[in-house]
Design an enzyme around this catalytic site. Structure first.
Site, PDB file in Angstrom:
ATOM      1  N   HIS A  33       0.630  -1.225  -0.093  1.00 37.25           N
ATOM      2  CA  HIS A  33       0.017  -0.008   0.026  1.00 37.25           C
ATOM      3  C   HIS A  33       0.866   1.279   0.011  1.00 37.25           C
ATOM      4  CE1 HIS A  33      -3.803   2.284   1.341  1.00 37.25           C
ATOM      5  NE2 HIS A  33      -4.147   1.270   0.205  1.00 37.25           N
TER       6      HIS A  33
ATOM      7  N   LYS B 258       2.876   4.568  -1.248  1.00 35.83           N
ATOM      8  CA  LYS B 258       2.770   5.640  -2.455  1.00 35.83           C
ATOM      9  C   LYS B 258       3.838   6.174  -2.363  1.00 35.83           C
ATOM     10  CE  LYS B 258      -1.630   4.516  -1.240  1.00 35.83           C
ATOM     11  NZ  LYS B 258      -2.574   4.439   0.066  1.00 35.83           N
TER      12      LYS B 258
ATOM     13  N   ASP C  24      16.490  10.732  -7.387  1.00 37.32           N
ATOM     14  CA  ASP C  24      17.879  11.147  -7.290  1.00 37.32           C
ATOM     15  C   ASP C  24      18.617  11.051  -5.720  1.00 37.32           C
ATOM     16  OD1 ASP C  24      17.935  11.944  -9.958  1.00 37.32           O
ATOM     17  OD2 ASP C  24      17.618  14.087  -9.579  1.00 37.32           O
TER      18      ASP C  24
END
EC number: 3.1.4.4
Length: 200
Positions: free
Chosen positions: A147, A149, A154
């Site tokens: 779950h 996100k 970089d």
């Protein structure tokens, strides 16, 4: 017979509780230390604390839906990537973010993605489109759902929040996105990404 069984259970519980309380009375520090050691072990393995003064030195940006616009906000950050993008996603069906990732791969940015297994069956998932673009996409085989996100750019910038990388998140849902530019924080997120990758 049922009453006898219930009585036996009650006596057994009282007996065990009595022993535990007796041991605690003799050596309360043992239980306190045991709990503390367990907590410290968990902290050492999973928890990294940041105080306000540390994060106050970081550049922080936010975006909220509604209104729509966070997808462009995220895609613009991907467009700025110069070296690497590490991504973890539950939902991955947004065309604009997918295009930004494919363009990043095409210009030489290292793009690595971990997705929830639901993307194997979701009609609108961009999993196969990303793979056709030669992007390294793997499924996070966690027992529940993957779950996260998260996008790490970089190794110095983290994008996270409630926002799934889907059209619904931008146009229908109430969501939030936060971008934190902090190398130490990014390294912490990257280490978690690498741990999830290794576990698969």
């Amino acid at each position: 017979m049922k009453r006898k069984n219930n009585k036996f259970i009650e006596i057994s519980i009282a007996f065990i509780l009595g022993i535990a309380l007796g041991l605690y009375g003799q050596n309360p520090d043992y239980f306190t230390n045991l709990i503390s050691q367990k907590s410290l072990a968990l902290s050492a393995l999973q928890i990294k604390h940041y105080n306000i003064s540390e994060l106050s030195r970081s550049k922080v940006s936010t975006c909220f839906t509604p209104p729509a616009g966070c997808t462009k906000f995220i895609a613009n950050q991907i467009d700025k990537a110069e070296e690497s993008i590490y991504m973890q996603a539950y939902g991955m069906s947004d065309a604009l973010i997918t295009t930004a990732l494919i363009n990043a791969q095409a210009r030489g940015v290292k793009v690595r993605i971990l997705l929830d297994r639901s993307n194997l069956k979701q009609k609108f998932s961009k999993l196969h489109e990303l793979q056709r673009a030669k992007i390294d996409v793997d499924i996070d085989k966690v027992p529940g759902i993957a779950h996260n996100k998260v996008i790490i750019i970089d190794k110095k910038k983290v994008i996270t929040g409630s926002f799934n990388f889907t059209a619904a998140a931008d146009k229908r849902n109430a969501e939030n996105v936060i971008i934190i530019e902090d190398q130490e924080l990014a390294e912490s997120y990257l280490q978690n990404w690498l741990n999830r990758k290794a576990s698969n």
